[in-house]
Design a protein around this motif. Structure first.
Motif, PDB file in Angstrom:
ATOM      1  N   UNK A  53       0.839  -1.205   0.000  1.00 21.37           N
ATOM      2  CA  UNK A  53       0.000   0.000   0.000  1.00 21.37           C
ATOM      3  C   UNK A  53       0.870   1.250   0.000  1.00 21.37           C
ATOM      4  N   UNK A  55       3.860   1.542  -1.067  1.00 17.84           N
ATOM      5  CA  UNK A  55       4.581   1.680  -2.332  1.00 17.84           C
ATOM      6  C   UNK A  55       3.710   2.295  -3.427  1.00 17.84           C
ATOM      7  N   UNK A  56       2.398   2.267  -3.217  1.00 19.08           N
ATOM      8  CA  UNK A  56       1.467   2.832  -4.204  1.00 19.08           C
ATOM      9  C   UNK A  56       1.425   4.353  -4.148  1.00 19.08           C
ATOM     10  N   UNK A  58       2.264   8.001  -4.481  1.00 15.47           N
ATOM     11  CA  UNK A  58       3.188   8.773  -5.302  1.00 15.47           C
ATOM     12  C   UNK A  58       3.244  10.197  -4.747  1.00 15.47           C
ATOM     13  N   UNK A  59       4.042  10.387  -3.712  1.00 12.21           N
ATOM     14  CA  UNK A  59       4.146  11.717  -3.110  1.00 12.21           C
ATOM     15  C   UNK A  59       5.522  11.869  -2.485  1.00 12.21           C
ATOM     16  N   UNK A  60       5.924  13.123  -2.312  1.00 13.46           N
ATOM     17  CA  UNK A  60       7.233  13.381  -1.708  1.00 13.46           C
ATOM     18  C   UNK A  60       7.098  13.511  -0.203  1.00 13.46           C
ATOM     19  N   UNK A  80      10.265   4.810  -1.125  1.00  9.56           N
ATOM     20  CA  UNK A  80       9.319   5.858  -1.515  1.00  9.56           C
ATOM     21  C   UNK A  80       9.826   7.256  -1.147  1.00  9.56           C
ATOM     22  N   UNK A  81      11.016   7.335  -0.573  1.00  9.64           N
ATOM     23  CA  UNK A  81      11.570   8.645  -0.219  1.00  9.64           C
ATOM     24  C   UNK A  81      10.872   9.268   0.973  1.00  9.64           C
TER      25      UNK A  81
END
Lengths: 135, 321
Positions: A53, A55-56, A58-60, A80-81
């Motif tokens: 979940x 890994x899904x 997409x945000x910084x 994911x940073x």
């Protein structure tokens, strides 16, 4: 479980000035590792025990709230940073977890609350910070 | 340039060099666990043994400390200091239990060696008993044990670096040419301690090369999902990472058991993982679907009884998927 905080109508994030130290303060937690010079701010709060979940997203500068007290939480955070990981319910951590956090440069916090409680506390704090009304 | 800025530059350079030097060692003392360096052939005495017996045993085995243990349970340690004091004080015939140290500092076998080094730094003991997760005495560690294994591992590492260094000119193709990189990582079945390391390393490499953050994240997510897949579902395999001609490729190859219905396996939420794997945060059945989602090109082939190969490719020219 996902939790997105204080987005404006374009989906931009309105949080901003919250560092890992501040997070630990809000959650009555303990910072186990953080680089002195790391002053990143929370971009988005993600609460999940399921790493797929996470890994899904997409945000910084994600702040990861999890109950998964394992190296994989840290490894996922690096992928994911993420700007930090908070482990909940004062779970005892495996000895390797802290060293993985140090090696990968991921700030690590433990706190006594359940994830839901943390979400509420952080949401309130982030809303107060960005001046928007609580929802 | 005034003297202050000269100093600042100088110290920055020194710091970087120091960090560079230490990195191999730092990685090594994190990767190696206490169980990798400890002595397993334990010389112990039971609680009925006397200090005299301990003294003789130390002399026979050329050691400076003996754990007092029975059936795996550790009761205390008699050190050579205790023996000297016993000889001096005239109570060498007394039982060990009356004089041994019982406030023991112990290590756990799955702690990284860095912990052990910290213990030697912080406590002035020559050795630490090692306990398993269920608190049984499984070994003992002295600084000498650590030096021996470290020396061996460092030699291996230096050999590896030397080999890499002699190959290095071929790694980059010409001045200003496109980036070329090839890395291969072995992935071991159910090795959760190391699962994800390859993906972490790939992410680090991409960041080091200045690849855009979002693209780096997509590639790293694919690498991580595929690495975990090999670890959780296969008998083991390799994760390869190649950059050439402006394309980054992550290829996961395993040696079986193969996927019966590939189409089903690629769907969101389908999984053959058991509860144990789920308790570790995986097995939601999103691995292949996630990989497919982030990749510009995705391909999978599988033969039952032979193995599976998953291919994910990413354009590096910045064109977003």
């Amino acid at each position: 479980m996902f939790y997105r905080h204080c987005e404006d109508s374009d989906g931009r994030l309105m949080g901003g000035e919250m560092t890992v130290d501040k997070v630990a303060e809000i959650l009555d937690g303990k910072v186990l590792y953080k680089d002195k010079e790391d002053e990143r701010h929370v971009g988005k709060v993600v609460a999940s025990d399921l790493m797929s979940d996470v890994l899904l997203v997409d945000a910084d500068d994600i702040l990861l709230l999890t109950s998964l007290a394992s190296d994989q939480s840290i490894r996922t955070a690096q992928i994911v940073g993420a700007m930090g990981v908070v482990v909940h319910n004062n779970k005892p951590l495996p000895a390797s977890m802290l060293s993985v956090a140090q090696t990968l440069g991921i700030p690590l916090v433990t706190c006594p609350y359940a994830k839901y409680e943390s979400c509420v506390r952080l949401y309130k704090a982030l809303c107060a910070e960005s001046g928007s009304e609580e929802q | 340039m005034d003297s202050q800025s000269v100093n600042a530059v100088g110290s920055t350079v020194r710091k970087t060099e120091a960090e560079g030097d230490a990195l191999v060692v730092m990685e090594l003392i994190q990767r190696l666990k206490v169980r990798d360096v400890m002595t397993r052939n334990l010389v112990t005495l039971s609680r009925s043994a006397t200090l005299r017996e301990a003294q003789l045993l130390m002399r026979e085995n050329h050691i400076s400390g003996i754990p007092i243990a029975e059936n795996g349970r550790l009761y205390g340690i008699v050190s050579i200091d205790d023996i000297i004091q016993a000889l001096d004080g005239g109570y060498i015939s007394e039982k060990c239990v009356s004089r041994m140290s019982t406030h023991l500092i112990v290590l756990e076998e799955d702690m990284p060696v860095s912990f052990a080094l910290g213990f030697f730094e912080n406590y002035k003991y020559g050795r630490f008993p090692v306990l398993s997760k269920d608190r049984a005495l499984v070994g003992i560690v002295s600084q000498r044990d650590i030096s021996r294994v470290m020396l061996y591992e460092l030699t291996q590492e230096i050999n590896r670096l030397e080999r890499q260094h002699t190959r290095a000119p071929e790694d980059r193709v010409g001045e200003g040419a496109q980036l070329y990189m090839l890395r291969e990582f072995p992935v071991v079945k159910y090795d959760f301690e190391n699962a994800g390391k390859a993906a972490n390393e790939i992410k680090r490499l991409l960041r080091e090369q200045g690849v855009a953050a979002r693209l780096t994240r997509r590639i790293a997510v694919a690498a991580y999902e595929l690495e975990i897949n090999i670890c959780v579902h296969s008998n083991g395999g390799t994760l390869s990472f190649v950059i050439s001609n402006g394309v980054a490729e992550v290829v996961a190859r395993d040696t079986g058991p193969g996927i019966e219905n590939v189409e089903w396996a690629c769907r969101d939420g389908t999984s053959t993982a058991n509860e144990w794997i789920r308790s570790l945060g995986f097995g939601a059945g999103m691995g292949l679907a996630n990989t497919k989602r982030v990749a510009d090109k995705f391909d999978i082939s599988s033969t039952l009884g032979k193995g599976t190969t998953v291919y994910a490719a990413f354009r590096l020219d910045g064109a977003e998927k």
